[in-house]
Design a protein around this motif. Sequence first.
Motif, PDB file in Angstrom:
ATOM      1  N   ARG A 124       0.842  -1.214   0.000  1.00 34.61           N
ATOM      2  CA  ARG A 124       0.000   0.000   0.000  1.00 34.61           C
ATOM      3  C   ARG A 124       0.864   1.246   0.000  1.00 34.61           C
ATOM      4  NH1 ARG A 124      -4.888  -2.898  -0.782  1.00 34.61           N
ATOM      5  NH2 ARG A 124      -3.648  -4.772  -0.710  1.00 34.61           N
ATOM      6  N   LEU A 125       2.053   1.130   0.578  1.00 32.28           N
ATOM      7  CA  LEU A 125       2.903   2.314   0.696  1.00 32.28           C
ATOM      8  C   LEU A 125       3.739   2.562  -0.555  1.00 32.28           C
ATOM      9  CD1 LEU A 125       4.109   1.901   4.385  1.00 32.28           C
ATOM     10  CD2 LEU A 125       2.424   3.504   3.503  1.00 32.28           C
ATOM     11  N   ALA A 172     -13.618   6.971 -14.592  1.00 31.36           N
ATOM     12  CA  ALA A 172     -13.202   5.603 -14.926  1.00 31.36           C
ATOM     13  C   ALA A 172     -12.210   5.082 -13.898  1.00 31.36           C
ATOM     14  CB  ALA A 172     -12.567   5.583 -16.325  1.00 31.36           C
ATOM     15  N   ILE A 173     -11.250   5.979 -13.496  1.00 36.83           N
ATOM     16  CA  ILE A 173     -10.257   5.561 -12.497  1.00 36.83           C
ATOM     17  C   ILE A 173     -10.943   5.212 -11.185  1.00 36.83           C
ATOM     18  CG2 ILE A 173      -8.300   6.339 -11.103  1.00 36.83           C
ATOM     19  CD1 ILE A 173      -7.381   7.983 -13.509  1.00 36.83           C
ATOM     20  N   LEU A 214     -11.428  -2.655  -7.466  1.00 36.88           N
ATOM     21  CA  LEU A 214     -10.288  -3.288  -6.799  1.00 36.88           C
ATOM     22  C   LEU A 214     -10.412  -3.236  -5.283  1.00 36.88           C
ATOM     23  CD1 LEU A 214      -7.340  -1.895  -8.965  1.00 36.88           C
ATOM     24  CD2 LEU A 214      -8.276  -4.198  -9.034  1.00 36.88           C
ATOM     25  N   GLY A 215     -11.406  -2.492  -4.800  1.00 33.96           N
ATOM     26  CA  GLY A 215     -11.559  -2.388  -3.341  1.00 33.96           C
ATOM     27  C   GLY A 215     -10.613  -1.383  -2.735  1.00 33.96           C
ATOM     28  N   LEU A 216      -9.990  -0.536  -3.547  1.00 32.93           N
ATOM     29  CA  LEU A 216      -8.994   0.406  -3.041  1.00 32.93           C
ATOM     30  C   LEU A 216      -9.616   1.650  -2.433  1.00 32.93           C
ATOM     31  CD1 LEU A 216      -6.387   0.129  -5.916  1.00 32.93           C
ATOM     32  CD2 LEU A 216      -6.221  -0.830  -3.620  1.00 32.93           C
ATOM     33  N   GLU A 230     -10.181  -1.948   6.578  1.00 36.74           N
ATOM     34  CA  GLU A 230     -11.160  -2.761   5.835  1.00 36.74           C
ATOM     35  C   GLU A 230     -10.464  -3.584   4.754  1.00 36.74           C
ATOM     36  OE1 GLU A 230     -15.402  -0.935   5.083  1.00 36.74           O
ATOM     37  OE2 GLU A 230     -13.891   0.649   5.165  1.00 36.74           O
ATOM     38  N   GLN A 231      -9.548  -2.920   4.037  1.00 36.50           N
ATOM     39  CA  GLN A 231      -8.825  -3.632   2.988  1.00 36.50           C
ATOM     40  C   GLN A 231      -8.055  -4.808   3.590  1.00 36.50           C
ATOM     41  OE1 GLN A 231      -6.459  -1.455   0.192  1.00 36.50           O
ATOM     42  NE2 GLN A 231      -7.667   0.404   0.444  1.00 36.50           N
TER      43      GLN A 231
END
Lengths: 337, 322
Positions: free
Chosen positions: A28-29, A47-48, A55-57, A63-64
Amino acid sequence: MLGQILSRLATAVPSVIGVVIVTFMLTRLLPGDPAAYFAGLAATPQAIAEIRGKLGLDKSLPEQFIVYVGDLLSGNLGTSLSTGQPVVTEIATRLPASAELTLVALIVSAGIAIPLGVLAAVKQGSWIDHLCRVVTTAGVSLPVFFTGLLFAYVFYYLLQIAPAPTGRLDIFVSPPTHITGFYLIDSALTGNGEAFWGSLRQLALPASAMAIFSLAPLARMTRGSMLSVLGSDFIRTARASGLAPRTVVFTYAFRNAVLPVITTLGMVFSFLLGANVLVETVFAWPGIGLYAVNALITSDYAPVQGFVLTMAVLYITLNLIIDVVYGLVDPRVRLDT
Amino acid sequence: MSAAPALAVEDLCVEFRTRSGVVKVLDQVGFSIAKGETVALVGESGSGKSVTAFAVMGILDAAGRVTSGTAMFGGSDLLALPERELAELRGRELSMIFQNPRTALNPIRRVGEQIADVLVRHGGATRAKAPALAIEMLKKVRIPDPERRAKAYPFELSGGMCQRVMIAIAIACRPSLLIADEPTTGLDVTTQAVIMDLIAELAREIGTATLFITHDLTLAAEYCDRIIVMHAGHVVESAPSATLFSAARHPYSARLLAATPGESGALASLASIPGSLPDLRRADLPSCRYSERCERRLDACAEPLPRTAVGEAHIVACRNPL
């Protein structure tokens, strides 16, 4: 003994948990937004955002993380964004390639380094001792990718006795039936001589390059350890008892000297797993090192996480094996735990 | 004394190559041990006692070299024998007990196996029979519960037990010469006496000549027929124990005795020996290596060391003996 293995296994659990957290945080970093990367250069912000949601980002980090751990527990390492393949499948097909390369290199290296170190110590100051010194010095000064390139240049390009450095098997040879994923073992089991010979030829150069690199620490450790054991009191006792030189060197000296060598063997194995990344690039070896590098370049989280996790589990298993072997060789270790 | 001695060392010279030059550790060392006799080799640390034993056994460090001398043992010269033949004798005909029994045993091999190794090598025992014979040996050195102890590793045994195992290894093949190099160093006092008694008793039982290396004169007098005194790589005096204690002739022996605590006399009456061992690397070593510490020194002491018989079995290497 079994109890010792189990308790040792229990101590590995926190390491695994730690690795899971670190790999999650690390990816993530990393700089770069995978959603932007995969949406393409011309993508609209909507769109992004849509891809990010897919992707769940867009969820919070905790949560991720929960999603990630849940997936891990069900054996799901995610899907590679660049290849669209599940990471588990990719690692399962690529890990044997890396493992086979590393193990062959390690076996070749130990098979040369340990006898060399023993002989160098027994015949200290002789030509074999000098040979040992030259080999260890040369070994550490030559980086693996350099030896690899040099080998490919000399044996493939100049001498033309080695096959092209393009993977595990020549494209005209069909791979052996999948049993273990190790081509040498699979082809031997199925009696496929052509595939065995072919994969051995492909292995020869990258494995030698890695073997030369790992020769140095092993030979040096064997020699040093043998020398210190040969100078110890109980060797003098063994000699004073008139025991045959063979018994003195092998039963008495070597078994005592082998302990630090086992530790070094484990360390060297770790080095080699790392060095794999370079050798796999040079020889187009379809291993996990190459896979991880490609994933890292494209900010592809899942494969990187999968790779680090696989490596960590490998190291932990390796250390466990070393501990067990240690206990088998040295009775004093058994009591300590 | 019987006609042929068990061991006769003559003119033994040993050098060690070190970074700071060649050290002449032993110079013309000579002594003999009769069959079945118990002889002590005494001297302060660094006087060359252990080196003498290692040279005779042929187990000097790689840096050490025998430059001259003979060591006649059972009709052959140990110093001239090829390594193969010497290895045949070691452990069978001549064997050795070392100091610090804990480190002198292989730490990762069961003690029974270590005894069995020697029996298989020399005693003609088969691998199958050797374990039972090893247990017999453990019984012989009075280790309680030998069946169980045979399976123990050295770290599981006490120092005294380890030394018993060491003795079992040494006498397993009934040698005719046993060298005990400070066998009680590192053991507590009560264990020391027990170990010494055990060695003496077993040596008597199998008729072994014993060379007992020690710096403890009292212990030497108690267990040995004769005492050989070494100083800086020279044998300075050799005499029957009683004679040495009552009438030592070499100034160094006399000083050594004065430095030994006895039953009578307060600790305050103990004298120390002035000076220290000469640096054996020196090129200008005097012919008598004690002369620089000696208060009885004469001008004649610069001449080659004599070896004078001053009584029955009493030899002294001094130009101005007491």
